[in-house]
Design a protein around this motif. Structure first.
Motif, PDB file in Angstrom:
ATOM      1  N   GLY A 132       0.814  -1.207   0.000  1.00 31.62           N
ATOM      2  CA  GLY A 132       0.000   0.000   0.000  1.00 31.62           C
ATOM      3  C   GLY A 132       0.844   1.251   0.000  1.00 31.62           C
ATOM      4  N   ILE A 133       0.202   2.369   0.298  1.00 33.28           N
ATOM      5  CA  ILE A 133       0.838   3.682   0.199  1.00 33.28           C
ATOM      6  C   ILE A 133       0.955   4.303   1.583  1.00 33.28           C
ATOM      7  N   LEU A 134       2.109   4.890   1.883  1.00 32.32           N
ATOM      8  CA  LEU A 134       2.298   5.615   3.125  1.00 32.32           C
ATOM      9  C   LEU A 134       1.909   7.072   2.876  1.00 32.32           C
ATOM     10  N   VAL A 135       1.044   7.601   3.705  1.00 28.83           N
ATOM     11  CA  VAL A 135       0.457   8.922   3.482  1.00 28.83           C
ATOM     12  C   VAL A 135       1.135   9.958   4.375  1.00 28.83           C
ATOM     13  N   LEU A 136       1.649  11.023   3.738  1.00 31.31           N
ATOM     14  CA  LEU A 136       2.213  12.159   4.464  1.00 31.31           C
ATOM     15  C   LEU A 136       1.283  13.351   4.303  1.00 31.31           C
ATOM     16  N   ARG A 137       0.995  14.046   5.395  1.00 25.20           N
ATOM     17  CA  ARG A 137       0.154  15.236   5.365  1.00 25.20           C
ATOM     18  C   ARG A 137       0.998  16.430   5.794  1.00 25.20           C
ATOM     19  N   ILE A 138       1.079  17.451   4.946  1.00 24.58           N
ATOM     20  CA  ILE A 138       1.934  18.609   5.197  1.00 24.58           C
ATOM     21  C   ILE A 138       1.078  19.781   5.646  1.00 24.58           C
ATOM     22  N   HIS A 139       1.414  20.366   6.793  1.00 22.18           N
ATOM     23  CA  HIS A 139       0.665  21.492   7.365  1.00 22.18           C
ATOM     24  C   HIS A 139       1.526  22.747   7.250  1.00 22.18           C
ATOM     25  N   LEU A 140       1.121  23.655   6.369  1.00 22.66           N
ATOM     26  CA  LEU A 140       1.889  24.875   6.154  1.00 22.66           C
ATOM     27  C   LEU A 140       1.473  25.996   7.100  1.00 22.66           C
ATOM     28  N   GLY A 141       0.195  26.101   7.374  1.00 22.12           N
ATOM     29  CA  GLY A 141      -0.270  27.063   8.364  1.00 22.12           C
ATOM     30  C   GLY A 141      -0.357  28.490   7.895  1.00 22.12           C
ATOM     31  N   GLN A 142      -0.001  28.778   6.651  1.00 27.72           N
ATOM     32  CA  GLN A 142      -0.052  30.146   6.131  1.00 27.72           C
ATOM     33  C   GLN A 142      -0.659  30.138   4.737  1.00 27.72           C
ATOM     34  N   ALA A 143      -1.395  31.195   4.431  1.00 32.49           N
ATOM     35  CA  ALA A 143      -1.957  31.321   3.081  1.00 32.49           C
ATOM     36  C   ALA A 143      -0.865  31.631   2.073  1.00 32.49           C
ATOM     37  N   VAL A 155       4.763   6.546  -1.601  1.00 34.69           N
ATOM     38  CA  VAL A 155       4.418   7.648  -0.710  1.00 34.69           C
ATOM     39  C   VAL A 155       3.448   8.584  -1.415  1.00 34.69           C
ATOM     40  N   MET A 156       2.423   9.014  -0.684  1.00 32.10           N
ATOM     41  CA  MET A 156       1.517  10.050  -1.170  1.00 32.10           C
ATOM     42  C   MET A 156       1.619  11.246  -0.223  1.00 32.10           C
ATOM     43  N   PRO A 171       3.296  18.894  -3.811  1.00 34.29           N
ATOM     44  CA  PRO A 171       2.353  17.938  -3.215  1.00 34.29           C
ATOM     45  C   PRO A 171       0.953  18.125  -3.776  1.00 34.29           C
ATOM     46  N   GLY A 172       0.150  17.109  -3.609  1.00 33.02           N
ATOM     47  CA  GLY A 172      -1.227  17.203  -4.050  1.00 33.02           C
ATOM     48  C   GLY A 172      -2.059  18.035  -3.092  1.00 33.02           C
ATOM     49  N   ALA A 173      -3.224  18.448  -3.552  1.00 28.34           N
ATOM     50  CA  ALA A 173      -4.164  19.193  -2.710  1.00 28.34           C
ATOM     51  C   ALA A 173      -4.969  18.203  -1.881  1.00 28.34           C
ATOM     52  N   GLY A 174      -4.846  18.289  -0.578  1.00 27.45           N
ATOM     53  CA  GLY A 174      -5.556  17.363   0.292  1.00 27.45           C
ATOM     54  C   GLY A 174      -7.041  17.663   0.358  1.00 27.45           C
ATOM     55  N   THR A 175      -7.817  16.623   0.627  1.00 33.04           N
ATOM     56  CA  THR A 175      -9.259  16.767   0.796  1.00 33.04           C
ATOM     57  C   THR A 175      -9.681  16.011   2.053  1.00 33.04           C
ATOM     58  N   ASP A 176     -10.905  16.256   2.486  1.00 30.10           N
ATOM     59  CA  ASP A 176     -11.408  15.581   3.680  1.00 30.10           C
ATOM     60  C   ASP A 176     -11.647  14.098   3.460  1.00 30.10           C
ATOM     61  N   THR A 177     -11.636  13.666   2.211  1.00 31.04           N
ATOM     62  CA  THR A 177     -11.858  12.251   1.917  1.00 31.04           C
ATOM     63  C   THR A 177     -10.547  11.478   1.759  1.00 31.04           C
ATOM     64  N   ASP A 178      -9.401  12.140   1.943  1.00 32.61           N
ATOM     65  CA  ASP A 178      -8.119  11.453   1.848  1.00 32.61           C
ATOM     66  C   ASP A 178      -8.002  10.394   2.940  1.00 32.61           C
ATOM     67  N   PRO A 179      -7.228   9.344   2.712  1.00 33.61           N
ATOM     68  CA  PRO A 179      -7.023   8.336   3.764  1.00 33.61           C
ATOM     69  C   PRO A 179      -6.291   8.953   4.952  1.00 33.61           C
ATOM     70  N   PRO A 180      -6.423   8.354   6.133  1.00 34.11           N
ATOM     71  CA  PRO A 180      -5.727   8.878   7.321  1.00 34.11           C
ATOM     72  C   PRO A 180      -4.219   8.928   7.091  1.00 34.11           C
ATOM     73  N   ALA A 181      -3.590   9.943   7.642  1.00 31.61           N
ATOM     74  CA  ALA A 181      -2.157  10.131   7.432  1.00 31.61           C
ATOM     75  C   ALA A 181      -1.353   9.251   8.376  1.00 31.61           C
ATOM     76  N   ASP A 182      -0.252   8.703   7.860  1.00 34.54           N
ATOM     77  CA  ASP A 182       0.704   7.996   8.712  1.00 34.54           C
ATOM     78  C   ASP A 182       1.595   8.984   9.452  1.00 34.54           C
ATOM     79  N   ALA A 183       1.821  10.144   8.855  1.00 38.84           N
ATOM     80  CA  ALA A 183       2.682  11.148   9.477  1.00 38.84           C
ATOM     81  C   ALA A 183       2.212  12.534   9.073  1.00 38.84           C
ATOM     82  N   ALA A 229      -6.351  17.665  16.902  1.00 36.54           N
ATOM     83  CA  ALA A 229      -6.323  16.637  17.940  1.00 36.54           C
ATOM     84  C   ALA A 229      -6.863  15.300  17.456  1.00 36.54           C
ATOM     85  N   ALA A 230      -7.805  15.331  16.550  1.00 31.30           N
ATOM     86  CA  ALA A 230      -8.432  14.090  16.098  1.00 31.30           C
ATOM     87  C   ALA A 230      -7.604  13.353  15.055  1.00 31.30           C
TER      88      ALA A 230
END
Length: 433
Positions: free
Chosen positions: A21-32, A59-60, A87-99, A108-109
């Protein structure tokens, strides 16, 4: 295994390097607007992706959809300059992130570990507030990349004019050294260096330790030049500093020797993955969907490495034409193109004859052809050094969309078997190697 420190618990957490499968990375930039800290988050994600893909992990990487920053804030040319895949544009339907990767903790969730990124403290003489503005005293964005890799990713870093000047000087010096080492007979990476490098990247992405290894190898008198070249090329698969960029443009120590000054460059490319429609002649087979994705990636790779051709010789088949047409827009150049029927089904001697007809003004030639001709040509032109990792890979398999880059003595008309050095071999799986 590769472990990282979870920013929540401050404990070591293993990331699997062998999994389905694919390991999912989610990147949080925090700025517009992408600032230097956001760029550092993208950089940490890029290094992690490279480290995992070396182990064969898919990796995604996507941007988090929960903040003000989004993909529209990113400029692909800017990220390309920093050696970062967009990176791709994340959506609320993306799989849960591994990191999750960012300066602030994820919601928190969220599932998965938090890879903390230290904030970048800038001075006005170093970098503009907006990371898309090039530093006035640092023309090479990869010097900024080097400066940000020089410290532990979780700790804050100061990005000042003097820091960037030091990084620029180091990068330019390494590239000149690598260009000279490339002309020496290849030697394997020393076993202890390879083990130390693997341990460093598996230990919480310890890029400062990788950079220290480069400094050690460069200064050591005990390593032959060929081993130094292979070591720098190997570690650059993770660091992505384009350490081989000056090959062919730096005068070698032996001036009038076999490679001389400013050797010619031949790029041999096998067409991208093609389809096999029923009833379609071989000459008319189109690219498969995978091939249509791989071809532009080849163009981006050539552009990022500075291997932009002056002249292109392409087989006239549909699949080779489509490969060229899809990669060409990524080069930011308009080289002269010749569709030569001899490149279709040609053997080694015929392909060498084609290359010998290259005009003298051309310094870099791109030849787009077929198997087994492209592989046979590469092996015939390359000096046979059994310890050469690139040559071993090219000899083992030359898959679709693979490229071989050779440095050759001039002139083209005197091209002879065994006269070249294979300075790079890359396949689609090496994306960014």
């Amino acid at each position: 295994m590769l472990y990282v420190t979870d920013g929540h618990t401050r404990r070591r957490t293993d990331l699997p390097t062998r999994r389905r499968g694919i390991l999912v990375l989610r990147i949080h930039l925090g700025q517009a607007v992408l600032d230097a800290t956001g760029m550092r988050a993208l950089l940490v994600a890029d290094v992690l992706r490279r480290a995992l893909e070396v182990h064969g992990v898919q990796v995604m990487a996507t941007l988090a959809p929960d903040g003000p920053a989004h993909q529209d804030a990113l400029s692909r040319p800017v990220l390309d300059g920093f050696g970062i895949d967009t990176p791709g544009a994340g959506t609320d339907t993306d799989p849960p992130a591994d990191a999750h990767i960012g300066a602030a903790p994820p919601p928190a969730a969220s599932t998965g570990v938090w890879i903390r990124v230290g904030r970048v403290r800038q001075t006005t003489d170093a970098v503009a507030r907006d990371a898309t503005d090039a530093p006035a005293d640092c023309a090479d964005p990869l010097a900024v990349r080097l400066a940000l890799l020089a410290g532990p990713h979780a700790q804050p870093v100061d990005l000042t004019g003097s820091v960037l000047a030091t990084a620029t000087h180091a990068l330019e010096g390494w590239r000149r050294q690598v260009a000279r080492w490339a002309c020496a007979p290849s030697r394997p990476v020393p076993a202890d260096i390879a083990q130390a490098a693997e341990a460093a990247i598996a230990r919480d992405l310890a890029t400062p330790a990788l950079l220290e290894l480069l400094r050690h190898v460069a200064a050591a008198d005990t390593f032959p030049d060929g081993a130094k070249f292979e070591t720098f090329a190997l570690l650059d698969r993770i660091l992505a500093l384009e350490l081989t960029r000056e090959i062919g443009y730096v005068q070698t120590p032996h001036g009038g020797g076999p490679m001389g000054t400013e050797p010619l460059r031949l790029i041999v490319l096998r067409h991208a993955k093609s389809a096999w429609p029923e009833g379609v002649a071989d000459h008319d087979r189109p690219l498969a969907p995978r091939g249509r994705g791989d071809a532009p990636a080849v163009g981006r790779r050539l552009h990022k490495a500075g291997w932009v051709p002056d002249t292109v010789v392409c087989s006239p088949t549909r699949r080779t034409r489509e490969t060229w047409e899809l990669l060409a827009p990524e080069l930011d150049a308009v080289p002269a193109v010749t569709y030569d029927s001899r490149a279709y089904g040609a053997g080694t001697s015929e392909l060498i004859a084609v290359v010998r007809e290259t005009p003298a003004r051309c310094r870099t030639l791109l030849l787009i052809g077929h198997s087994p001709g492209v592989q046979d040509l590469t092996l015939a032109l390359t000096q046979d050094t059994a310890a050469d990792e690139a040559l071993t890979r090219a000899r083992d398999k030359f898959p679709t969309a693979a490229i071989a880059v050779l440095a050759l003595p001039g002139p083209w008309q005197q091209l002879a078997p065994g006269s070249g050095l294979l300075i790079a071999f890359a396949t689609p799986r090496d994306r960014g190697d």
